[in-house]
Motif scaffolding. Structure first.
Motif, PDB file in Angstrom:
ATOM      1  N   MET A  45       0.805  -1.199   0.044  1.00 44.65           N
ATOM      2  CA  MET A  45       0.133  -0.041  -0.020  1.00 44.65           C
ATOM      3  C   MET A  45       0.801   1.320  -0.125  1.00 44.65           C
ATOM      4  SD  MET A  45      -2.737   1.102   2.934  1.00 44.65           S
ATOM      5  CE  MET A  45      -4.001  -0.161   2.555  1.00 44.65           C
ATOM      6  N   ARG A  46       0.267   2.253  -0.716  1.00 44.07           N
ATOM      7  CA  ARG A  46       1.120   3.552  -0.719  1.00 44.07           C
ATOM      8  C   ARG A  46       0.118   4.472  -0.201  1.00 44.07           C
ATOM      9  NH1 ARG A  46       5.821   3.352  -3.486  1.00 44.07           N
ATOM     10  NH2 ARG A  46       6.218   1.903  -4.670  1.00 44.07           N
ATOM     11  N   VAL A  47       0.676   5.413   1.125  1.00 48.05           N
ATOM     12  CA  VAL A  47      -0.243   6.343   1.490  1.00 48.05           C
ATOM     13  C   VAL A  47       0.539   7.697   1.667  1.00 48.05           C
ATOM     14  CG1 VAL A  47      -1.445   4.611   2.923  1.00 48.05           C
ATOM     15  CG2 VAL A  47       0.841   6.212   3.911  1.00 48.05           C
ATOM     16  N   ALA A  48      -0.129   8.895   1.951  1.00 44.81           N
ATOM     17  CA  ALA A  48       0.605  10.127   2.057  1.00 44.81           C
ATOM     18  C   ALA A  48       0.474  10.674   3.563  1.00 44.81           C
ATOM     19  CB  ALA A  48      -0.352  11.207   1.339  1.00 44.81           C
ATOM     20  N   PRO A  49       1.205  11.402   3.865  1.00 45.42           N
ATOM     21  CA  PRO A  49       1.404  12.045   5.092  1.00 45.42           C
ATOM     22  C   PRO A  49       0.022  12.598   5.533  1.00 45.42           C
ATOM     23  CG  PRO A  49       3.212  12.735   4.153  1.00 45.42           C
ATOM     24  CD  PRO A  49       2.378  11.987   3.044  1.00 45.42           C
ATOM     25  N   GLY A  50      -0.535  12.186   6.665  1.00 44.81           N
ATOM     26  CA  GLY A  50      -1.938  12.515   7.199  1.00 44.81           C
ATOM     27  C   GLY A  50      -3.012  11.459   7.152  1.00 44.81           C
ATOM     28  N   ASP A  51      -2.310  10.483   6.347  1.00 48.37           N
ATOM     29  CA  ASP A  51      -3.781   9.522   6.108  1.00 48.37           C
ATOM     30  C   ASP A  51      -3.792   8.441   6.940  1.00 48.37           C
ATOM     31  OD1 ASP A  51      -3.821  10.315   3.422  1.00 48.37           O
ATOM     32  OD2 ASP A  51      -2.875   8.531   2.358  1.00 48.37           O
ATOM     33  N   VAL A  52      -5.035   8.044   7.310  1.00 49.54           N
ATOM     34  CA  VAL A  52      -5.289   7.163   8.306  1.00 49.54           C
ATOM     35  C   VAL A  52      -5.614   5.887   7.876  1.00 49.54           C
ATOM     36  CG1 VAL A  52      -7.376   6.498  10.242  1.00 49.54           C
ATOM     37  CG2 VAL A  52      -6.494   8.905   9.741  1.00 49.54           C
ATOM     38  N   ILE A  53      -5.011   4.795   8.356  1.00 50.66           N
ATOM     39  CA  ILE A  53      -4.844   3.341   7.861  1.00 50.66           C
ATOM     40  C   ILE A  53      -5.427   2.400   8.895  1.00 50.66           C
ATOM     41  CG2 ILE A  53      -3.557   1.480   6.799  1.00 50.66           C
ATOM     42  CD1 ILE A  53      -1.727   4.612   7.095  1.00 50.66           C
ATOM     43  N   GLU A  54      -6.591   1.492   8.546  1.00 57.68           N
ATOM     44  CA  GLU A  54      -7.135   0.387   9.244  1.00 57.68           C
ATOM     45  C   GLU A  54      -6.366  -0.746   8.720  1.00 57.68           C
ATOM     46  OE1 GLU A  54     -11.117  -1.706   9.334  1.00 57.68           O
ATOM     47  OE2 GLU A  54     -11.341   0.202  10.259  1.00 57.68           O
TER      48      GLU A  54
END
Length: 328
Positions: A45-54
């Motif tokens: 998975m790729r996410v950005a700063p500030g993202d919330v992950i479950e």
């Protein structure tokens, strides 16, 4: 106003501690779990700063210990324990940055009894191990299953312990080496530190592009030291938020809560873990809180606290902390 607004993450992070996008990483989405921390697995998975992950994690046994008759020596395939979700790549993360992980919640999942602990031959704090061999026979193997809910951990008919969940193993990829998920060090890993709990913000020194965050091995609770080597292991649903602090050089894992800051050290012997943790705490107090080094040393001597994460892993983990009330 939440204390998070005054945290290092909010004051210095790329997203300023503000939540942005949301992602979900289910057990099915994860596919193959990982048993090493390293730079060679492709991000799931790729996410950005500030993202919330479950994230849906497995327990330390990968679900193989289903009943009290399933002895670890018979159902586990060592060293394939401590399965990790990830790696999760964070946009913009570069070596020399710090990855922030703000833990929101940890809930048990799956059928009850969801909690498992065990006595495993040649593993634990009060038995002979391969690193400390003795001639005496190994302790008798045993599994104990427990119901775990937010209302408590049902240890026995007589005792229900408070539910105090935390993530046992979490960290970022080292730059070049691949290391067992049983090992803790500057990248995080298997710290088994109960302070890695909902509400805390963890700070990891990024070693490679994207940081590559791994997470797994959640616990319903644990006493200091993880004495027999196995806490209340459980599969869990973990919700956390990531952020990124650019160009902040830290030597190892740091942690912040509403009430204290903590530096984490992992080493053997245990006094070296304490030295690593306290040295970094003193340097943090100098760099960010305006202390002169000798004054910080004095204050840690008189007011510092040490939390024993584990005294059973390949390296022991200790957290040295200072109350924010004394930092000004």
């Amino acid at each position: 106003m939440s204390w998070i607004a005054s945290s290092h993450m909010a004051r210095r992070g790329v997203s300023g501690g503000k939540a942005n996008g949301c992602h979900r990483l289910s057990e099915a989405d994860q596919g193959a779990f990982h048993y090493v921390y390293g730079p060679y697995a492709a991000p799931v998975m790729r996410v950005a700063p500030g993202d919330v992950i479950e994230v849906e994690t497995l327990d330390a046994f990968g679900g193989a210990v289903r009943t009290e008759e399933d002895l670890p020596s018979q159902v586990l395939h060592m060293p394939y324990v401590n399965p990790q979700n990830g790696p999760i790549a964070v946009e913009g993360a570069q070596k020399g940055d710090v990855l922030c992980v703000h833990l929101h919640s940890i809930l048990p999942r799956g059928p009850q009894p969801a909690g498992t602990t065990a006595l495993i031959p040649e593993f634990g704090g009060l038995v002979a191990t391969p690193q400390t061999p003795m001639l005496n026979k190994p302790i008798a193997e045993r599994v104990k299953k427990m119901e775990v809910t937010p209302e408590g951990v049902r240890f026995s008919e007589r005792i229900t312990l408070p539910y105090e969940p935390f993530v046992g193993t979490i960290g970022v990829s080292p730059e070049i080496e691949a290391v067992s998920s049983l090992q803790p060090d500057y990248w995080g890993g298997n710290m088994d530190l109960p302070d890695v709990a909902p509400g805390a913000v963890l700070y990891f020194p990024v070693q490679r592009e994207g940081a590559h965050l791994f997470i797994g091995d959640c616990h319903g609770r644990q006493g200091d030291g993880e004495l027999c080597g196995v806490a209340v292991e459980m599969p869990a649903t973990v919700v956390f938020q990531v952020d990124l602090i650019k160009s902040w050089s830290i030597p190892g894992v740091r942690l912040e809560t509403e009430d204290f800051v903590m530096s984490v050290g992992s080493a053997r012997p245990m006094e070296d873990a304490a030295r690593i943790a306290y040295r970094d705490l003193i340097r943090w107090m100098v760099e960010d809180y305006g202390f002169e080094e000798s004054e910080a040393y004095f204050l840690c001597t008189q007011a510092g606290r040490v939390r024993v994460g584990n005294m059973v892993d390949p390296k022991y983990t200790l957290g040295a902390s200072m109350r924010k009330a004394w930092l000004g």
